[in-house]
Scaffold this active site. Structure first.
Site, PDB file in Angstrom:
ATOM      1  N   GLY A 181       0.820  -1.206   0.000  1.00  0.00           N
ATOM      2  CA  GLY A 181       0.000   0.000   0.000  1.00  0.00           C
ATOM      3  C   GLY A 181       0.853   1.254   0.000  1.00  0.00           C
ATOM      4  O   GLY A 181       1.927   1.300   0.623  1.00  0.00           O
ATOM      5  N   ASP A 195       0.426   4.080   1.482  1.00  0.00           N
ATOM      6  CA  ASP A 195       0.620   4.672   2.800  1.00  0.00           C
ATOM      7  C   ASP A 195       1.745   3.987   3.559  1.00  0.00           C
ATOM      8  O   ASP A 195       2.556   4.642   4.230  1.00  0.00           O
ATOM      9  CB  ASP A 195      -0.683   4.626   3.601  1.00  0.00           C
ATOM     10  CG  ASP A 195      -1.311   3.236   3.661  1.00  0.00           C
ATOM     11  OD1 ASP A 195      -0.921   2.355   2.878  1.00  0.00           O
ATOM     12  OD2 ASP A 195      -2.227   3.050   4.493  1.00  0.00           O
ATOM     13  N   THR A 228      -7.758   2.733   9.312  1.00  0.00           N
ATOM     14  CA  THR A 228      -8.896   1.829   9.221  1.00  0.00           C
ATOM     15  C   THR A 228      -8.440   0.422   9.601  1.00  0.00           C
ATOM     16  O   THR A 228      -9.121  -0.299  10.336  1.00  0.00           O
ATOM     17  CB  THR A 228      -9.470   1.833   7.796  1.00  0.00           C
ATOM     18  OG1 THR A 228      -9.774   3.186   7.430  1.00  0.00           O
ATOM     19  CG2 THR A 228     -10.737   1.001   7.715  1.00  0.00           C
TER      20      THR A 228
END
Length: 258
Positions: free
Chosen positions: A108, A110, A133
């Site tokens: 990912g 991030d 999340t």
């Protein structure tokens, strides 16, 4: 100035940078259907409120874990700022770090950005925890290489699953427990203890296992909205860096301009 945009599963964060200094930041709920025009109405008003104009922005970079948002942010950059945006992880904004896992392309954005920024700030082996999340634990070696990690349900996801799948348990807010007791005297306290202290125990246990597997001293760097909350109740973090992902975007923007 640089406009950095971090698209997460829950929120989109916009930050205005001068060098690596954040001058302003704004947050909006993630909605893959939100168009470039809708982003512009919202963002241009906020820029004006804080005394900035779109002409102050000469570069835009964004990273997204929500693929459908990429097109709409590209429209925002091109149509309203006249800027060809930098996409984190692509072209001149390639990660620039070794991604030493079985499927490098699955990492990912991030998590890659957190690794880049954490290595820029700290020496040695690192474990980066990001409370989003999902809660992610990432191992970054002393050379800055991403070595892998762990994905766990975020604490709010865990709480939602508990409430939504039981008939009588009430919805509670995640907060600091009023005491260190782990024997609750009412339903709400018992839920908070289970979720909060259970999460602390999970973090401490997983960090201990990661450090043992790394085999060298490793600093623990925490980021994300709940990092400060947990920092008050555990000594496991060596540093809390609230804007790690955004800083990673600023670093990539610098590299792409070099």
């Amino acid at each position: 100035m640089l406009l950095a945009i971090d698209v997460g599963n829950t929120n989109v964060v916009f930050a205005l940078f001068k060098g690596r200094e954040i001058l302003a930041r704004w947050r909006i709920a993630t909605d893959p259907r939100r168009t470039g025009d809708e982003y512009a109405v919202w963002l241009l008003q906020l820029l004006a409120i804080e005394g900035w104009s779109k002409s102050d922005i000469d570069r835009i970079i964004f990273a997204s874990v929500v693929p459908r948002a990429v097109h709409n942010l590209s429209v925002l950059a091109d149509k309203y700022f006249g800027i060809d945006p930098i996409v984190a992880g692509q072209g001149s904004a390639d990660w620039g770090i070794a991604v030493d896992v079985e499927e490098p392309r699955s990492l990912g954005a991030d998590r890659a950005l957190n690794a880049i920024a954490a290595h820029a700030r700290h020496d040695g082996d690192l474990i980066v925890i990001d409370f989003g999340t999902a809660t992610t634990f990432d191992a970054v070696d002393y050379n800055g290489a991403y070595k892998g990690g762990i994905i766990a349900p975020g604490i709010n996801l865990s709480l939602d699953a508990l409430v939504n799948n039981t008939a009588k348990l009430p919805r509670i807010a995640i907060a600091s427990p009023e005491s260190d007791s782990v024997i609750g005297r009412n339903t709400e306290d018992q839920m908070l203890i289970g979720v909060f202290w259970g999460y602390v125990a999970m973090m401490e246990g997983l960090i201990a296992r990661m450090r043992s597997e790394i085999g060298r001293p490793a600093k623990v760097i925490a980021t994300g909205g709940l990092a400060i909350l947990f920092d008050r109740h555990t000594s496991i973090f060596d540093a809390v860096e609230a804007d790690l992902t955004l800083e990673g975007l600023a670093i990539l923007a610098e590299r792409s301009a070099a």
